[in-house]
Write an enzyme that holds these catalytic residues in place. Structure first.
Site, PDB file in Angstrom:
ATOM      1  CB  SER A  25      -0.948  -0.039   1.218  1.00 47.85           C
ATOM      2  OG  SER A  25      -1.867   1.038   1.176  1.00 47.85           O
ATOM      3  CB  THR A  26       1.176   4.134   2.318  1.00 50.06           C
ATOM      4  OG1 THR A  26      -0.233   4.138   2.536  1.00 50.06           O
ATOM      5  CG2 THR A  26       1.685   5.564   2.256  1.00 50.06           C
ATOM      6  CG  HIS A  50      -4.166  -1.063  -0.695  1.00 49.04           C
ATOM      7  ND1 HIS A  50      -3.929  -0.921   0.661  1.00 49.04           N
ATOM      8  CD2 HIS A  50      -4.587  -2.348  -0.870  1.00 49.04           C
ATOM      9  CE1 HIS A  50      -4.207  -2.068   1.272  1.00 49.04           C
ATOM     10  NE2 HIS A  50      -4.597  -2.942   0.361  1.00 49.04           N
ATOM     11  CG  MET A  90      -2.393   3.412   5.290  1.00 51.69           C
ATOM     12  SD  MET A  90      -3.012   5.109   5.453  1.00 51.69           S
ATOM     13  CE  MET A  90      -4.162   5.191   4.069  1.00 51.69           C
ATOM     14  CG  ASP A 141      -5.329  -5.740   2.611  1.00 48.53           C
ATOM     15  OD1 ASP A 141      -5.900  -6.806   2.919  1.00 48.53           O
ATOM     16  OD2 ASP A 141      -5.129  -5.377   1.440  1.00 48.53           O
TER      17      ASP A 141
END
Length: 356
Positions: free
Chosen positions: A171-172, A198, A292, A295
């Site tokens: 993700s991030t 994501h 973050m 998940d």
């Protein structure tokens, strides 16, 4: 910085957008210490105020967002969240900004901007706070090298277990790390790779193209019913969950669903990893990279329970140590590695024990 009250600089050439973004952030507990109308002003504001985070528009006159990112990362490295158009062209420029050091991006809505942007206020504030906590001090790895492993790896395909599958969650701060990981995996390993990053739908196709160009694998954005074999990779499309629906003959069959988001995201890595744990008929490796939230943790737990191998990115090389930390806390992680060492970890997990 207080974790709940980061200090921000808002950069946009539109006075309306600067005002609206500032109001949204202030309402969400982020202190806006200054605004800037172009990249040159942005650099000055960062040097003057030393903020915790910058929201950066891409398209601006004179000094644009790309140049501003480059200058800021050279003069005073600061976590930057890009504000990007929800288009394929916007995606291309955004990936350039990430390569130059930006941590993540947030897509600007089209249409009635004020109405649609307000509806995304909570998401924006959450992302700004996450990016504000990112480590941009230089501990993270350099940008992708492109096919970096192909020149140094001479292993034959027989050195690796057949039919091995790797599912990567990120993700991030993840796109550049994912690119390095996939680029570091030799085609000789004959892996089947699935990436869940994501990212909105206008971006995942371009992301797949970048992975394809950077690696020895044939990478494409997943379509419903897509199948992959060794040497191929799929990227879960934005807005849909990717489910591993079947396995046989050395190939995986996938399907896409619009089931409700998990952890507030779709695609969710947990969905893909759980289905892989239930379905994959060969060696299985789960990888949780920077991001973050939580998940991927439940997903790699399922992979571990099914006898698979689990790798988590370490804190020092993660932009945001949320997803890997949660996986580690569950006690299902076999290896905690830097982003640059993840490819070797995957290969070690899929090599045959020739001396056994």
């Amino acid at each position: 910085m207080s974790a709940s009250t980061p200090r921000a600089v808002v950069v946009d050439d539109s006075h309306f957008m600067r005002t609206m973004l500032s109001d949204m952030l202030e309402n969400g507990g982020v202190t806006v210490v200054d605004t800037a109308a172009d990249g040159a002003e942005a650099v000055e504001a960062v040097l003057d105020h030393e903020p915790d985070v910058v929201t950066m528009d891409l398209q601006m006159p004179e000094v644009d967002g790309l140049e501003a990112v480059e200058r800021i990362m050279a003069e005073r490295p600061t976590p930057i969240l890009m504000l990007s158009a929800h288009t394929a062209d916007g995606a291309d420029v955004t990936f350039e900004a990430l390569e130059k050091g930006a941590v993540d991006f947030f897509t600007k809505p089209g249409g009635e901007v004020s109405t649609r942007m307000s509806s995304k206020e909570e998401q924006l504030v959450r992302k700004v706070k996450a990016v504000a906590g990112a480590d941009v001090s230089g501990g993270r790895s350099s940008r992708p090298g492109g096919r970096s492993r192909s020149t140094s790896t001479t292993a034959a395909a027989t050195d690796y277990e057949e039919g091995a599958t790797v599912v990567i969650a990120s993700s991030t701060g993840g796109p550049t790390v994912v690119e390095r990981v996939v680029a570091g995996l030799p085609r000789a390993a004959d892996l089947r790779i699935i990436v869940v990053q994501h990212m909105p739908d206008a971006f995942t196709g371009r992301f797949a193209d970048r992975l394809d160009a950077a690696s020895e694998y044939d990478v494409r954005e997943a379509e419903d019913g897509a199948r992959i074999g060794g040497g191929e990779a799929l990227v879960a499309p934005g807005g849909k969950h990717l489910v591993v629906a079947g396995a046989g003959g050395g190939r995986l069959r996938t399907k896409l669903t619009e089931d409700p988001p998990e952890h507030g995201v779709r695609p969710a890595a947990d969905v893909t990893m759980r289905s892989a744990a239930e379905t994959v008929d060969g060696p299985l490796v789960g990888v949780v990279l920077t991001g973050m939230g939580a998940d991927g943790a439940e997903g790699v737990q399922a992979i571990a329970d099914a006898g698979g191998h689990v790798i988590a990115q370490d804190e020092a090389s993660s932009a945001v140590f949320g997803m890997p930390k949660r996986a580690i806390e569950l006690g299902c992680v076999d290896d905690v590695l830097s982003g640059d060492d993840v490819p070797d970890g995957v290969l070690d997990a899929t090599k045959l024990e020739v001396n056994a």
